[in-house]
Design an enzyme around this catalytic site. Structure first.
Site: not given
Length: 506
Positions: A277, A321
Site C-alpha cells: 500500500h 489501505e
C-alpha cells in the site's frame, strides 16, 4: 533488381516501402538481443541497500508535502504527500519504456483526522475511550450531554433502537454487524452519539473503523467490555446514566487511485500478482508502514525489466489501505469473472523493515483459504530456511490487502516484520532485538521516518519478494490450479475474521 508481386522494384524503392511500413507501427523499444528468462538468483542480485536508502529518503521528502494540511509529514490519502508518493512510483516505472503497462484506477475514499476526544459518565472521566476511525465529530465539535440508552441485540436492526434513543447517547454491544452500520442505525434513530463496548472480556478498548461513510453516522467512541458491561447492567435495571461525549474530527471523501503495472509479456491467463500500500496514516510519514513494501516492489519491478517472463507479473500499489483496505477491495470488486480467474495468486508485502523485527509468515492454509495459499506459505518458509534464519507464523486474519483476494477465491499469502505487537522472549532468542517492546515502536506515529528501518531485515525480505516473483513468473506448473467459486464461498463462512485492515471492523 528484386521481384515484388508481378512488378519489378529496385532496391531503393523497396527500402522506402519498408521504411514507410515501419513508421506506421509503434516504435520498438526492446533490447537488441533477447532477455534471459527470469531466475531467482539473478533477480535477487539486483537488490542492494543504497538503492533502498535513497528511495526511503525520497519518500520522506514526499511526506513533507503533507505538512501543508496536517502540520507534519504524512502520506495519508488526499494529501500532497500521497500524491507525490504516487508520482514517484509512476515516474520510476515509466522510465522502463513499454516493459510495463502502467494504469491508474481512480476511486473515492474516505479520510479523516481525530484532533481531540473525551467521554464522561456520571461526571467520571473514562480514561480508556477511543474514537473510531472516520467517525464524524459531535454536533458543532462541542461536548454533547445526554442520557445513555441501552440498545438491544447488538444494534444491527432498526428495531433494536428504542424510542428513548432519540436525542440520547446509544450504548451498543460489539458483534454481528459492522461498527459503521451500528453508528448509522443510531443516527437514523435520532441518537446524538454512540458508545460501542467490546464483547470480549480482557481484550481492552475497541480500536475500530467506521469503514465507508454513511450520512446517518454519529460521533462514535469505543470502550472496553469491563466499562460497557457495567453500564449495560445498570441500564437494564432502569438506573439512570448521564454521559458527556466530545469528538473533534473531520472526515471527507477524496479522489485517489491504485497504481497498477503489468508486464507487457507473459501468459495473460496466468497472472502473478503482488502488492503493497502506497499510503500512510495521517499521524506520520509511514516510511516503514508501508514505505518499505512500496519501495521493495519498485526495486523488484526495476530489476525484473532486465528479464523475460513466462507468466504475466502484475504489481499493485494500493491507496486507502489505512482506511480499511479500500483500494484493494475496490480493485477486486471491479474484476470480471474472467479477470478474476486469470490471477493465479496474490502476494502481500506490508512492513518489511520493522526495527525490532521478526520474520513473520502468514499462516495460510488451504482448508479455510483458497487452494494455493499453503503453497505460498511454504515458499516463504523454504526461503528463510535456505538462508539460515528463523521465522514465525502469524494469523492470516484480514489485517492487510490480501483480504479481498482470498475472499474472492484468489490464493494469497505474504510476509511481514511486525507492527504494534510485543516481541516475546522466545522471539528475541530467535531474531534478536528487545523482548517486551513492539516490533515497530513507531507504528502509526510521527517517528515512522527514515531512522525507523532495519536494513538487515529489509534487504533479506526484498530478496524474498524477488524470489517469489522470479519463481512464479518463470513457471506455475507446480502451483495448484484455481478452485471453484462455490468452494470459496463455503470457505468464507469458515474463515470470517473481525479484522478488515489494521482496525476491527465489527
Amino acid at each position: 533488381m528484386v521481384k515484388w508481386g508481378s512488378e519489378k522494384v529496385d532496391q531503393f524503392t523497396l527500402n522506402v516501402a519498408q521504411l514507410a511500413e515501419m513508421q506506421s507501427k509503434p516504435p520498438y523499444w526492446g533490447p537488441a538481443k533477447p532477455k534471459p528468462l527470469v531466475d531467482s538468483e539473478s533477480l535477487q542480485a539486483y537488490i542492494n541497500e543504497p538503492a533502498l536508502a535513497v528511495r526511503a529518503s525520497k519518500l520522506y521528502s514526499a511526506a513533507m508535502l503533507g505538512s501543508r494540511l496536517y502540520g507534519h509529514p504524512t502520506r495519508v490519502i488526499g494529501s500532497g504527500g500521497h500524491y507525490s508518493t504516487l508520482s514517484q512510483i509512476e515516474s520510476s516505472l515509466r522510465m522502463l519504456g513499454p516493459y510495463f503497462n502502467v494504469t491508474k484506477q481512480y476511486f473515492k475514499a474516505p479520510t479523516g483526522v481525530i484532533f481531540a476526544s473525551s467521554l464522561t459518565v456520571n461526571k467520571t472521566l473514562v480514561a480508556d475511550a477511543i474514537p473510531f476511525d472516520l467517525t464524524p465529530p459531535t454536533f458543532k465539535k462541542k461536548p454533547i450531554i445526554a442520557p445513555m440508552v441501552l440498545v438491544a441485540n447488538q444494534g444491527c436492526n432498526l428495531a433494536d433502537y428504542p424510542a428513548a434513543v432519540n436525542g440520547s447517547i446509544a450504548l451498543i454491544e460489539r458483534g454481528t454487524c459492522s461498527f459503521g452500520n451500528k453508528s448509522g442505525l443510531a443516527g437514523q434513530s435520532g441518537a446524538a452519539g454512540a458508545i460501542i463496548f467490546n464483547n470480549v472480556p480482557g481484550e481492552g478498548v475497541l480500536q475500530g473503523t467506521m469503514g465507508s461513510l454513511n450520512p446517518n453516522q454519529v460521533a462514535t467512541i469505543g470502550v472496553s467490555y469491563e466499562e460497557g458491561s457495567v453500564w449495560a447492567g445498570a441500564l437494564a435495571k432502569n438506573l439512570t446514566l448521564s454521559a458527556s461525549l466530545f469528538i473533534d474530527s473531520f472526515v471527507k471523501n477524496v479522489s485517489t487511485f491504485n497504481l497498477i503495472a503489468e508486464t507487457a509479456y507473459g501468459d495473460e491467463n496466468n497472472v502473478v500478482m503482488l502488492g503493497a500500500h502506497s499510503d500512510s496514516v495521517a499521524a506520520g510519514p509511514g516510511i516503514n508502514d508501508d514505505g518499505s513494501g512500496t519501495i521493495s516492489l519498485i526495486e523488484v519491478a526495476l530489476a525484473l525489466s532486465n528479464f523475460n517472463v513466462t507468466n504475466k507479473v502484475r504489481f499493485a500499489w494500493w491507496a486507502g489501505e489505512e482506511e480499511g483496505l479500500l483500494g484493494s477491495d475496490y480493485y477486486v470488486s471491479q474484476l470480471t469473472p474472467t479477470e478474476n480467474s486469470q490471477i493465479r495468486l496474490f502476494m502481500d508485502y506490508d512492513m518489511m523493515a520493522s526495527p525490532n523485527y521478526a520474520y513473520q509468515v502468514y499462516n495460510a492454509s488451504d482448508d479455510i483459504n483458497p487452494v494455493g495459499s499453503a503453497a505460498l506459505k511454504q515458499l516463504y518458509i523454504d526461503f528463510y530456511t535456505a538462508n539460515n534464519v528463523n521465522y514465525t507464523l502469524i494469523p492470516f486474519d484480514g489485517r492487510s490487502d490480501y483480504d479481498g483476494f482470498i475472499k474472492n477465491g484468489i490464493p494469497g499469502g505474504g510476509i511481514a516484520t511486525g507492527a504494534e505487537g510485543i516481541k516475546t522472549p522466545e522471539e528475541a532468542l530467535l531474531f534478536g532485538g528487545m523482548a517486551g517492546q513492539a516490533y515497530d515502536p513507531c507504528y502509526h506515529q510521527l517517528c515512522d521516518d527514515t531512522t525507523n528501518l532495519n536494513y538487515e531485515a529489509w534487504i533479506l525480505n526484498t530478496k524474498l519478494i524477488a524470489h517469489s516473483v522470479a519463481t512464479y513468473a518463470a513457471s506455475l506448473k507446480s502451483f495448484p490450479l484455481r478452485e471453484s467459486f462455490s468452494m470459496t464461498l463455503a470457505k468464507n463462512k469458515k474463515s470470517q475474521t473481525p479484522f478488515h485492515g489494521t482496525k476491527l471492523a465489527f
